[in-house]
Design a protein around this motif. Structure first.
Motif, PDB file in Angstrom:
ATOM      1  N   VAL A 149      49.274  34.915  39.064  1.00 38.97           N
ATOM      2  CA  VAL A 149      48.348  35.794  39.781  1.00 38.97           C
ATOM      3  C   VAL A 149      48.168  37.102  39.027  1.00 38.97           C
ATOM      4  CG1 VAL A 149      48.088  37.189  41.862  1.00 38.97           C
ATOM      5  CG2 VAL A 149      48.707  34.788  42.052  1.00 38.97           C
ATOM      6  N   ARG A 150      49.288  37.652  38.516  1.00 39.23           N
ATOM      7  CA  ARG A 150      49.182  38.906  37.769  1.00 39.23           C
ATOM      8  C   ARG A 150      48.380  38.739  36.487  1.00 39.23           C
ATOM      9  NH1 ARG A 150      54.891  39.224  39.068  1.00 39.23           N
ATOM     10  NH2 ARG A 150      55.238  40.673  40.799  1.00 39.23           N
ATOM     11  N   LEU A 151      48.585  37.592  35.814  1.00 36.84           N
ATOM     12  CA  LEU A 151      47.890  37.369  34.547  1.00 36.84           C
ATOM     13  C   LEU A 151      46.407  37.072  34.749  1.00 36.84           C
ATOM     14  CD1 LEU A 151      50.553  35.222  32.640  1.00 36.84           C
ATOM     15  CD2 LEU A 151      50.026  37.650  32.325  1.00 36.84           C
ATOM     16  N   ARG A 152      46.091  36.281  35.769  1.00 34.66           N
ATOM     17  CA  ARG A 152      44.711  35.865  35.981  1.00 34.66           C
ATOM     18  C   ARG A 152      43.904  36.861  36.805  1.00 34.66           C
ATOM     19  NH1 ARG A 152      45.696  29.463  37.501  1.00 34.66           N
ATOM     20  NH2 ARG A 152      46.435  28.779  35.456  1.00 34.66           N
ATOM     21  N   ARG A 153      44.596  37.637  37.663  1.00 36.32           N
ATOM     22  CA  ARG A 153      43.950  38.607  38.561  1.00 36.32           C
ATOM     23  C   ARG A 153      42.729  37.979  39.239  1.00 36.32           C
ATOM     24  NH1 ARG A 153      45.641  43.609  38.340  1.00 36.32           N
ATOM     25  NH2 ARG A 153      43.656  44.425  39.121  1.00 36.32           N
ATOM     26  N   PRO A 154      42.937  36.960  40.063  1.00 34.84           N
ATOM     27  CA  PRO A 154      41.806  36.224  40.631  1.00 34.84           C
ATOM     28  C   PRO A 154      40.922  37.058  41.557  1.00 34.84           C
ATOM     29  CG  PRO A 154      43.846  35.628  41.742  1.00 34.84           C
ATOM     30  CD  PRO A 154      44.222  36.456  40.550  1.00 34.84           C
ATOM     31  N   LEU A 155      41.451  38.159  42.081  1.00 35.22           N
ATOM     32  CA  LEU A 155      40.651  38.976  42.988  1.00 35.22           C
ATOM     33  C   LEU A 155      39.923  40.112  42.278  1.00 35.22           C
ATOM     34  CD1 LEU A 155      43.115  39.313  45.993  1.00 35.22           C
ATOM     35  CD2 LEU A 155      41.417  37.546  45.545  1.00 35.22           C
TER      36      LEU A 155
END
Length: 258
Positions: A172-178
């Motif tokens: 989640v931190r790497l992709r930052r989906p939001l």
């Protein structure tokens, strides 16, 4: 095939040893024994003694696999234990589908396909161990052993908090989906998933007496409201980012009626 068979006791043995020690030494496991499918099978009062008996059996089979010379009897014993696991999971799924199995530690998740996959893999490995004999360890055989260990760990839902949850948080931190969507486009389900995994929610969850009562967005935060024993619990959840520790909660006294 002889090399694969010779490898199995050294994969099954440590796994059974670990399972036994978790049952015998973990206070959480013993405390939650009454809420597992084992309590439904033998009764709540006998759940802890039954858990200890299973642990002793696992210890005996692990000792036979790891300390004694390879023999068909040790493989047969491991096969019997693994088949018992599979039968127990089947019973759990049919008779107490909401209960956890208590196989490898305390957790509240019901039996699912991963539990059956782990029991099936253990059974297949145990059957192979019946033909175990002396065999030199080489690099290909070591790779097979590591793959089997990895598969057992991946199929153990009890261990998710040690590797799967941190891995998901890292992704989640790497992709930052939001980061690529407007705050108003963030689904409520995403907000609640972050909320439920936060320390703030864990600290206040015992006081909550309702489902979500109200939701609104303001200044980059989503506020989620619950009733909480004469108070109102208001959680502030960031709309961007995925760090559960950033969630905050306030307990507000409800005005007295006059």
């Amino acid at each position: 095939m002889h090399g694969i068979a010779a490898l199995q006791p050294y994969v099954i043995g440590p796994f059974l040893l670990w399972a036994a020690l978790m049952k015998l030494l973990s206070r959480r496991t013993r405390a939650q024994a009454g809420r597992t499918a084992l309590a439904r099978l033998v009764g709540s009062a006998r759940a802890v003694p039954a858990l200890r008996l299973v642990a002793v059996l696992e210890l005996a089979v692990a000792a036979a696999l790891l300390l004694l010379p390879p023999s068909p009897l040790a493989g047969l014993a491991a096969t019997g234990v693994s088949a018992g696991f599979l039968l127990y999971l089947t019973y759990s799924r049919l008779a107490a589908p909401a209960s956890s199995c208590g196989c490898l530690g305390a957790h509240a998740r019901p039996v699912n396909w991963r539990g059956f996959g782990r029991a099936g893999l253990l059974l297949a490995m145990s059957v192979a161990a019946i033909w175990a004999g002396p065999y030199p360890l080489d690099a290909p055989l070591a790779v097979v052993g590591l793959a089997e260990v990895a598969a057992l760990l991946a199929l153990s839902a009890e261990l998710d908090r040690h590797w799967l949850t941190p891995l998901r948080r890292l992704l989640v931190r790497l992709r930052r989906p939001l980061a690529v969507v407007s705050p108003k486009d963030v689904p409520l389900e995403v907000t609640l998933r972050l909320l439920y995994g936060s320390p703030a929610y864990c600290s206040a969850s015992a006081r909550l007496t309702s489902d979500v009562q109200d939701v609104w967005d303001e200044d980059g935060l989503r506020f989620v409201v619950y009733a909480a024993h004469g108070r109102t619990a208001v959680f502030a959840v960031p709309l961007s980012g995925g760090d559960p520790s950033a969630v905050r909660v306030a307990l507000i006294e409800e005005p007295a009626l006059t």
